[in-house]
Enzyme design. Structure first.
Site, PDB file in Angstrom:
ATOM      1  N   ASP A 168       0.851  -1.201   0.000  1.00 47.45           N
ATOM      2  CA  ASP A 168       0.000   0.000   0.000  1.00 47.45           C
ATOM      3  C   ASP A 168       0.888   1.252   0.000  1.00 47.45           C
ATOM      4  O   ASP A 168       2.102   1.160   0.146  1.00 47.45           O
ATOM      5  CB  ASP A 168      -0.878   0.013   1.267  1.00 47.45           C
ATOM      6  N   ASP A 183       0.495   3.640   2.334  1.00 41.75           N
ATOM      7  CA  ASP A 183       0.206   4.224   3.646  1.00 41.75           C
ATOM      8  C   ASP A 183      -0.939   5.233   3.469  1.00 41.75           C
ATOM      9  O   ASP A 183      -1.969   4.852   2.904  1.00 41.75           O
ATOM     10  CB  ASP A 183       1.480   4.811   4.269  1.00 41.75           C
TER      11      ASP A 183
HETATM   12  N1  LIG Z   1       1.130   1.358   5.777  1.00 41.97           N
HETATM   13  C1  LIG Z   1       1.614   0.493   6.676  1.00 41.97           C
HETATM   14  N2  LIG Z   1       2.017   0.931   7.896  1.00 41.97           N
HETATM   15  C2  LIG Z   1       2.522   0.060   8.783  1.00 41.97           C
HETATM   16  N3  LIG Z   1       2.639  -1.246   8.577  1.00 41.97           N
HETATM   17  C3  LIG Z   1       2.242  -1.724   7.391  1.00 41.97           C
HETATM   18  N4  LIG Z   1       2.235  -2.969   6.894  1.00 41.97           N
HETATM   19  C4  LIG Z   1       1.749  -2.924   5.647  1.00 41.97           C
HETATM   20  N5  LIG Z   1       1.408  -1.643   5.318  1.00 41.97           N
HETATM   21  C5  LIG Z   1       1.717  -0.886   6.395  1.00 41.97           C
END
Ligand SMILES: Nc1ncnc2[nH]cnc12
Ligand SMILES: CSC[C@H]1O[C@H](OP(=O)(O)O)[C@H](O)[C@@H]1O
Length: 290
Positions: free
Chosen positions: A210, A212
């Site tokens: 992703d 974030d």
């Molecule tokens: N955006 C994110 N923040 C923290 N841990 C994660 N693991 C996978 N995506 C994450």
């Protein structure tokens, strides 16, 4: 003589099993640091001994904070692992590192605050170097394995380790980007620190799931998005692991000194050392405490 190579794999979110281990069985390992996250699957992959430990336990029982990091690293060392490959899901903090890509993590910013971070303590004080917290030789093998498996992998990344379990606020995500962090996750630390204290070669392969919450073209991360990307790329991770055994050297003395990290680390005078702590350090620091 250095011990023969044995690969430990720590599976992250979505990776609770690995296929294809010959003669595999789940074994219970007791450690002086408590129970590991789960039993450990021990077998051989293409002839090389391998141990697989799901970081959160099968069924995803442990939070990033409750993962028993010390017990996990001690258990892998106790089983004879020389090299540990950590697999993790991460969010990307830069536009060119995209969901579905893999990254080889080689630096960390540790923002965790509610975890035990060292095997050492009062009665046996130790300070290891973390300037280069991962093993370049094992990392190079991971990159070669990723290439052989046809996986797009970025060769370098700074991992921001946050406490969680909540994801970051927008202000935090922006701050971490301004610090130069490339990816964000919740488990990379203290795992890497402890692996160094245990004189293990450690490499961290992260799958980007992703963006974030900072990217204006993408919504804020949620678990559904993480799982969807993990599931779509699970086979890639498996293929990569199966390429690894052929890439490890037969005589694994580490040219970067990972397996000798404790040679100059202990500060406490021998006559001031706490026998109870020394007993707990039998697997992790046995080489220098004999
Ligand atoms: N955006 C994110 N923040 C923290 N841990 C994660 N693991 C996978 N995506 C994450
Ligand atoms: C399921 S999203 C957050 C969760 O995923 C990552 O786990 P891991 O590093 O074990 O793959 C992240 O660190 C969080 O624990």
């Amino acid at each position: 003589m250095p011990p023969p190579p044995m690969i430990g794999v720590i599976g992250g979110s979505g990776v609770y099993q690995i296929e294809g281990l010959e003669g595999a069985s789940w074994v219970k390992v007791s450690t002086p640091w408590g129970k590991p996250s789960d039993e450990i699957l021990v077998g051989r992959l293409n002839g090389t001994p391998m141990a697989f430990l799901p970081r959160h336990g099968r069924g995803h029982v442990h939070t990033p904070t409750s993962v028993p990091y010390r017990a996990n690293i001690d258990a892998l060392k106790r089983l004879g692992c020389t090299d540990v490959v950590a697999v993790s899901a991460v969010g990307s903090l830069r536009p060119d590192y995209q969901p579905g890509d893999f990254v080889l993590v080689d630096q960390y910013i540790d923002r965790t605050f509610a975890r035990e971070k060292s095997f050492f303590g009062p009665g046996c004080v130790g300070h290891v170097s973390l300037a280069h917290p991962t093993c370049p030789r094992l990392g190079a093998a991971c990159l070669t394995a990723a290439k052989a498996a046809g996986i797009k992998t970025h060769a370098s990344a700074t991992y921001l380790a946050m406490e969680g379990p909540q994801f970051s606020t927008l202000a935090e995500s922006r701050l971490y980007r301004s610090w130069g962090a490339d990816v964000i996750g919740m488990t990379g630390m203290p795992e890497a620190k402890l692996a160094r204290e245990a004189e293990l070669c450690y490499a961290s392969l992260a799958m980007i799931t992703d963006f974030d919450c900072w990217h204006t073209d993408h919504g804020a991360v949620d678990v559904a998005q993480v799982i969807q990307t993990l599931t779509a790329n699970a086979n890639a991770a498996r293929n990569l692991i199966s390429e690894l055994p052929a890439l490890l050297p037969d005589h694994p003395t580490c040219p970067h000194g990972c397996d000798h990290a404790l040679t100059y680390a202990l500060m406490t005078a021998p006559d001031k050392r706490d026998p109870d702590l020394l007993a707990k350090l039998d697997a992790v620091a046995g080489r220098v405490l004999k």
